[in-house]
Enzyme design. Structure first.
Site, PDB file in Angstrom:
ATOM      1  N   CYS A 252       0.867  -1.171   0.000  1.00 50.91           N
ATOM      2  CA  CYS A 252       0.000   0.000   0.000  1.00 50.91           C
ATOM      3  C   CYS A 252       0.899   1.215   0.000  1.00 50.91           C
ATOM      4  CB  CYS A 252      -0.921   0.002   1.206  1.00 50.91           C
ATOM      5  SG  CYS A 252      -2.058   1.405   1.262  1.00 50.91           S
TER       6      CYS A 252
ATOM      7  N   GLU B 239      -2.865   0.896  -6.387  1.00 52.17           N
ATOM      8  CA  GLU B 239      -1.944  -0.225  -6.494  1.00 52.17           C
ATOM      9  C   GLU B 239      -1.573  -0.399  -7.953  1.00 52.17           C
ATOM     10  OE1 GLU B 239       0.618  -1.880  -5.340  1.00 52.17           O
ATOM     11  OE2 GLU B 239      -0.641  -2.300  -3.583  1.00 52.17           O
TER      12      GLU B 239
END
Length: 302
Positions: free
Chosen positions: A2, A117
């Site tokens: 993340c 992402e």
């Protein structure tokens, strides 16, 4: 993992969206300590993020540095070289930088509209995706104002006094887990998401569960959805609504001439093998013919 967060709500609106019921059943809104959160569409590590934590039975918000700096660090921030914006759930108890905060009950929640992402497939084009709460999940779990819920991401926080500074630095890490099938094709890790109010309560309030008993809350979740976005998010200087606008999915790249040629060669090399047998066993000079072996009738090796 993340590496970019999205939280576009201002401090007051964030408190409204994160309202809860206290032990007496009263609806409460978390108060802010220090300055409120500044909205961000593309928040990178070391930036300020909104962090929710428990304090004397209540929930409190504080803007914290993304990337935990332990209480044992007393030098300048420039001298802190560790990358701590992500904390693997599997090693929380093994790494002192996280285990000390964990056992001191310094668990927190980072509310977010979502995160970015990038696909990690080797050789593939790096395409950014915006990951958010599933729409059907959101519709079922709206707050009393009818607003969509946020992703409630489990984290750890700490505070320290830096060299020659009077103020206290508050910082936090996002906890990550193995990716669920909802996102594993894109990346092998995902943030640890708390899906229900009960889970948030157990994670935040140290009296609800012993520290070790909260670890089962950290596991892969299916409550997310995602879509491709523009590559403008690749730059941390880009911060605006365009970051989360849906873009066209990446097109599959056509193989060039050499790739097609070698693809055919590989395909032909995988054809069934051939045996050479004489047409007549009695004739030493018998002509030879190729006979393909039917592999479907062969006995499997034992």
């Amino acid at each position: 993992m993340c590496g970019r967060l999205v939280c576009v709500l201002e401090g007051h609106n964030l408190s409204v969206r994160c309202q809860y019921r206290d032990n007496a059943g009263n609806i409460k809104r978390p108060e802010w300590e220090g300055s409120c959160h500044t909205p961000g569409y593309n928040l990178p590590p070391t930036s300020q993020i909104p962090v929710l934590f428990g304090k004397m039975g209540q929930r409190v918000f504080r803007s914290m540095r993304w990337g935990l700096v332990p209480s044992t660090h007393t030098k300048s921030l420039k001298e802190f070289k560790l990358s701590t914006h992500n904390c693997c759930s599997e090693t929380i108890l093994e790494r002192p930088i996280y285990s000390k905060a964990f056992f001191k009950g310094q668990r927190c929640v980072i509310p977010a509209d979502g995160f970015f992402e990038w696909n990690s497939t080797k050789g593939a084009e790096k395409v950014p995706y915006f990951v958010h709460r599933k729409q059907q999940e959101v519709k079922e779990e709206t707050n009393e104002d009818g607003e969509k819920n946020l992703l409630m991401i489990a984290g750890l926080y700490d505070k320290c006094k830096l060299n020659n500074e009077d103020s206290t630095l508050f910082s936090a890490s996002v906890i990550t887990v193995s990716a669920s099938k909802s996102i594993s094709w894109l990346h092998h890790r995902m943030p640890a998401i708390l899906e229900t109010e009960s889970e948030v309560q157990q994670w935040l309030h140290t009296g609800a569960l012993k520290s070790r008993d909260t670890l089962p809350l950290l596991h892969p979740r299916l409550c997310i959805d995602l879509y491709p976005v523009s590559k403008v998010v690749n730059s941390v200087s880009t911060n605006g609504p365009s970051c989360i606008l849906k873009s066209e999915p990446p097109k599959k790249r056509k193989a060039n001439t050499l790739e097609k040629f070698f693809g055919k060669k590989r395909k032909s090399s995988q054809e069934p093998p051939t045996n050479l047998v004489p047409e007549s066993a009695d004739d030493d000079k018998a002509s030879i013919k190729e006979v393909k072996v039917d592999q479907s009738n062969e006995e499997s090796p034992k």
